[in-house]
Design an enzyme around this catalytic site. Structure first.
Site, short mmCIF file in Angstrom:
data_model
loop_
_atom_site.label_atom_id
_atom_site.label_comp_id
_atom_site.label_asym_id
_atom_site.label_seq_id
_atom_site.Cartn_x
_atom_site.Cartn_y
_atom_site.Cartn_z
N ASP A 48 0.83 -1.22 0.06
CA ASP A 48 -0.03 0.10 0.00
C ASP A 48 0.86 1.20 0.02
OD1 ASP A 48 -2.58 1.63 0.57
OD2 ASP A 48 -1.35 1.77 2.56
N ASP A 107 -0.40 5.20 0.83
CA ASP A 107 -0.55 6.24 1.72
C ASP A 107 -0.79 5.60 3.26
OD1 ASP A 107 -0.89 8.44 -0.06
OD2 ASP A 107 -2.55 7.65 -0.62
#
Length: 227
Positions: free
Chosen positions: A11, A13
């Site tokens: 991932d 953010d």
């Protein structure tokens, strides 16, 4: 016989970069542009990882799709403006992130990928600012997939790389990342420095780490040390 290839999907953010300041500021701008009360900070950070339309629907369920679409546009405009003004400071890498990526990229048995709620444009701009172009062999973005926790991003990344579910790991900071991993039948490692509480991650992840220095051992536990 050569060792099986492994795939590590990150991932972005809250996992690789700390973008919460710009996320909160842009969500504030989006709600303000349409004259609606801004959700609390915790609520805003709670939807990080979702695609923007899904995020707006969760934060403002009483508003219709047309208003949500306008909010999405206002959010994107604000985020682009902040990135242009702040440059790399807009979304700094977390401590140890770059070294961890470089170490994994140097392994012959590991492929790196991204599974993010960011748009293609947003991810490209981030990679350009941090010099990360070419680091990842598969890049899955919100433009081409249903929102997390749908497994589409992970399934597509595995199809592109030819890596089996047992050899695939998703690393993320949100429940949506861990649920996406579960839905795809792969392993999930949560990170304790992101936007969702550690307790929520522990219920769904193979393990939760508190620093990138703990990542090699967490991967060894999944794949077997020295395997």
């Amino acid at each position: 016989m050569s060792a099986a290839l492994r795939l590590v999907l990150f991932d972005v953010d809250g996992t690789l970069v700390d973008s919460q300041g710009d996320i909160v500021a842009s969500m504030t701008a989006a709600f303000g542009a349409l004259g609606h009360p801004v959700p609390p900070r915790d609520a805003v950070l709670g939807i990080v990882g979702l695609s923007l339309p899904e995020a707006m629907a969760r934060l403002a369920p009483g508003l219709g799709p047309d208003i949500h679409a306008q909010m999405v546009a206002a959010y994107k405009d604000s985020y682009v403006a902040l990135r242009a003004t702040k440059g790399v400071a807009s979304s700094p890498l977390y401590p140890g992130a770059l070294a961890a990526l470089q170490a994994l990229a140097g392994r012959d048995d590991v492929l790196l990928g991204v599974a993010t709620g960011k748009s293609r444009r947003g991810l490209d701009a981030l990679f350009d600012s941090h010099g990360l172009r070419g680091t990842f062999v598969t890049e899955q973005v919100a433009d081409h997939h249903p929102s997390k926790p749908h497994p589409s991003m992970v399934l597509t990344a595995m199809a592109e790389t030819g890596v089996e579910p047992r050899d695939t790991v998703v690393i993320g900071d949100t429940v949506f990342d861990m649920e996406m991993a579960q839905a795809a039948g792969v392993h999930g490692i949560g990170v304790g420095w992101g936007y969702h509480p550690r307790t929520q991650l522990q219920a769904r992840a193979a393990s939760v780490i508190d620093g990138f220095d703990a990542l090699p051992a967490a991967l060894d536990r999944i794949w077997g040390a020295g395997a």
